[in-house]
Design a protein around this motif. Structure first.
Motif, mmCIF file in Angstrom:
data_model
loop_
_atom_site.group_PDB
_atom_site.id
_atom_site.type_symbol
_atom_site.label_atom_id
_atom_site.label_comp_id
_atom_site.label_asym_id
_atom_site.label_seq_id
_atom_site.Cartn_x
_atom_site.Cartn_y
_atom_site.Cartn_z
ATOM 1 N N TYR A 49 1.113 -1.278 0.169
ATOM 2 C CA TYR A 49 -0.094 0.000 -0.039
ATOM 3 C C TYR A 49 0.538 1.370 0.052
ATOM 4 O O TYR A 49 0.495 2.147 -0.865
ATOM 5 N N LYS A 50 1.972 1.398 0.641
ATOM 6 C CA LYS A 50 2.681 2.384 0.777
ATOM 7 C C LYS A 50 3.611 2.516 -0.270
ATOM 8 O O LYS A 50 3.718 3.785 -1.013
ATOM 9 N N SER A 51 4.000 1.528 -1.071
ATOM 10 C CA SER A 51 4.748 1.727 -2.457
ATOM 11 C C SER A 51 3.866 2.301 -3.214
ATOM 12 O O SER A 51 4.020 2.962 -4.319
ATOM 13 N N CYS A 52 2.496 1.588 -3.271
ATOM 14 C CA CYS A 52 1.561 2.299 -4.285
ATOM 15 C C CYS A 52 1.283 3.720 -4.169
ATOM 16 O O CYS A 52 1.198 4.423 -5.215
ATOM 17 N N LYS A 53 1.170 4.019 -2.963
ATOM 18 C CA LYS A 53 0.872 5.519 -2.741
ATOM 19 C C LYS A 53 2.087 6.467 -3.202
ATOM 20 O O LYS A 53 1.965 7.471 -3.733
ATOM 21 N N ASP A 54 3.365 5.813 -2.901
ATOM 22 C CA ASP A 54 4.470 6.413 -3.380
ATOM 23 C C ASP A 54 4.639 6.619 -4.687
ATOM 24 O O ASP A 54 4.979 7.649 -5.302
ATOM 25 N N TRP A 55 4.226 5.497 -5.537
ATOM 26 C CA TRP A 55 4.353 5.587 -6.967
ATOM 27 C C TRP A 55 3.289 6.609 -7.477
ATOM 28 O O TRP A 55 3.545 7.171 -8.343
ATOM 29 N N GLU A 56 2.330 6.344 -7.024
ATOM 30 C CA GLU A 56 1.262 7.663 -7.111
ATOM 31 C C GLU A 56 1.668 8.950 -7.208
ATOM 32 O O GLU A 56 1.218 9.819 -7.813
ATOM 33 N N ALA A 57 2.487 9.293 -6.126
ATOM 34 C CA ALA A 57 2.642 10.557 -5.633
ATOM 35 C C ALA A 57 3.927 10.864 -6.370
ATOM 36 O O ALA A 57 4.011 12.126 -7.053
ATOM 37 N N THR A 58 4.808 10.187 -6.694
ATOM 38 C CA THR A 58 6.300 10.576 -7.213
ATOM 39 C C THR A 58 6.730 9.682 -8.476
ATOM 40 O O THR A 58 7.563 10.185 -9.225
ATOM 41 N N ALA A 59 5.933 8.666 -8.820
ATOM 42 C CA ALA A 59 6.064 7.747 -9.963
ATOM 43 C C ALA A 59 7.686 7.201 -9.883
ATOM 44 O O ALA A 59 8.400 7.183 -10.651
ATOM 45 N N SER A 60 8.039 6.838 -8.686
ATOM 46 C CA SER A 60 9.627 6.525 -8.383
ATOM 47 C C SER A 60 9.723 5.034 -8.785
ATOM 48 O O SER A 60 8.921 3.986 -8.856
ATOM 49 N N ASN A 61 10.970 4.797 -9.268
ATOM 50 C CA ASN A 61 11.155 3.138 -9.980
ATOM 51 C C ASN A 61 11.249 2.602 -8.790
ATOM 52 O O ASN A 61 11.051 1.320 -8.958
ATOM 53 N N GLU A 62 11.712 2.905 -7.401
ATOM 54 C CA GLU A 62 11.820 1.793 -6.407
ATOM 55 C C GLU A 62 10.324 1.287 -6.085
ATOM 56 O O GLU A 62 10.320 0.374 -5.910
ATOM 57 N N ALA A 63 9.601 2.296 -6.062
ATOM 58 C CA ALA A 63 8.157 1.796 -5.558
ATOM 59 C C ALA A 63 7.629 0.893 -6.695
ATOM 60 O O ALA A 63 6.906 -0.003 -6.489
ATOM 61 N N LYS A 64 7.901 1.275 -7.919
ATOM 62 C CA LYS A 64 7.440 0.423 -9.067
ATOM 63 C C LYS A 64 8.065 -1.255 -8.867
ATOM 64 O O LYS A 64 7.161 -2.009 -9.204
ATOM 65 N N GLU A 65 9.348 -0.984 -8.544
ATOM 66 C CA GLU A 65 9.967 -2.450 -8.799
ATOM 67 C C GLU A 65 9.409 -3.033 -7.387
ATOM 68 O O GLU A 65 9.229 -4.507 -7.533
ATOM 69 N N ALA A 66 9.159 -2.570 -6.374
ATOM 70 C CA ALA A 66 8.828 -2.969 -4.987
ATOM 71 C C ALA A 66 7.568 -3.809 -5.508
ATOM 72 O O ALA A 66 7.051 -4.808 -5.062
ATOM 73 N N LEU A 67 6.546 -3.133 -6.098
ATOM 74 C CA LEU A 67 5.168 -3.601 -6.433
ATOM 75 C C LEU A 67 5.476 -4.764 -7.525
ATOM 76 O O LEU A 67 4.690 -5.840 -7.273
ATOM 77 N N ARG A 68 6.030 -4.716 -8.358
ATOM 78 C CA ARG A 68 6.174 -5.599 -9.245
ATOM 79 C C ARG A 68 6.705 -6.857 -8.563
ATOM 80 O O ARG A 68 6.457 -8.030 -9.068
ATOM 81 N N GLN A 69 7.715 -6.669 -7.754
ATOM 82 C CA GLN A 69 8.524 -7.928 -7.025
ATOM 83 C C GLN A 69 7.302 -8.647 -6.133
ATOM 84 O O GLN A 69 7.260 -9.779 -6.032
ATOM 85 N N SER A 70 6.792 -7.717 -5.253
ATOM 86 C CA SER A 70 5.726 -8.352 -4.455
ATOM 87 C C SER A 70 4.466 -8.994 -5.215
ATOM 88 O O SER A 70 4.227 -10.133 -4.906
ATOM 89 N N GLU A 71 3.883 -8.355 -6.220
ATOM 90 C CA GLU A 71 2.940 -9.137 -7.116
ATOM 91 C C GLU A 71 3.625 -10.523 -7.995
ATOM 92 O O GLU A 71 2.884 -11.473 -7.816
ATOM 93 N N SER A 72 4.697 -10.353 -8.008
ATOM 94 C CA SER A 72 5.365 -11.578 -8.893
ATOM 95 C C SER A 72 5.468 -12.687 -7.979
ATOM 96 O O SER A 72 5.047 -13.846 -8.160
ATOM 97 N N SER A 73 6.080 -12.359 -6.464
ATOM 98 C CA SER A 73 6.182 -13.567 -5.805
ATOM 99 C C SER A 73 4.685 -14.004 -5.171
ATOM 100 O O SER A 73 4.745 -15.115 -4.843
#
Length: 105
Positions: A49-73
């Motif tokens: 949730y925090k990564s998603c909100k961070d991505w919506e606010a800043t579109a950071s690559n770290e948040a994007k990769e964290a979400l991708r990794q989490s959903e993949s696992s």
């Protein structure tokens, strides 16, 4: 900013929050403890949730990769369980016949 237009999180951010609240509910914790013998781990939902909100606010690559990794696992874990029964390729030969209720008694 071009990444913001092409990539979206796999779920809405509110979905991660709802999953976290459900995971922490007393009924869900009791169910997991009764079924699996351990309480459910809910922290990953809050991190997502925090990564998603961070991505919506800043579109950071770290948040994007964290979400991708989490959903993949999460998807890999879901696919690691085998089906309970054997999957059929075609229906049984006598599928159209009425059931014989006395057969199993």
């Amino acid at each position: 900013m071009a990444d913001r237009d092409t990539w979206r999180p796999p779920r809405d951010c509110s979905d991660y929050w709802i999953e976290w609240k459900h995971c922490r509910s007393l009924s869900n914790r009791f169910h997991n403890y009764y079924t699996h013998g351990i309480a459910s781990e809910c922290q990953q939902w809050k991190i997502d949730y925090k990564s998603c909100k961070d991505w919506e606010a800043t579109a950071s690559n770290e948040a994007k990769e964290a979400l991708r990794q989490s959903e993949s696992s999460r998807l890999n874990e879901k696919q690691s369980y085998l089906p309970v029964g054997r999957l059929r390729k075609k229906p049984p030969a006598d599928w159209y016949l009425p059931l014989d209720r006395d057969k199993f008694k």
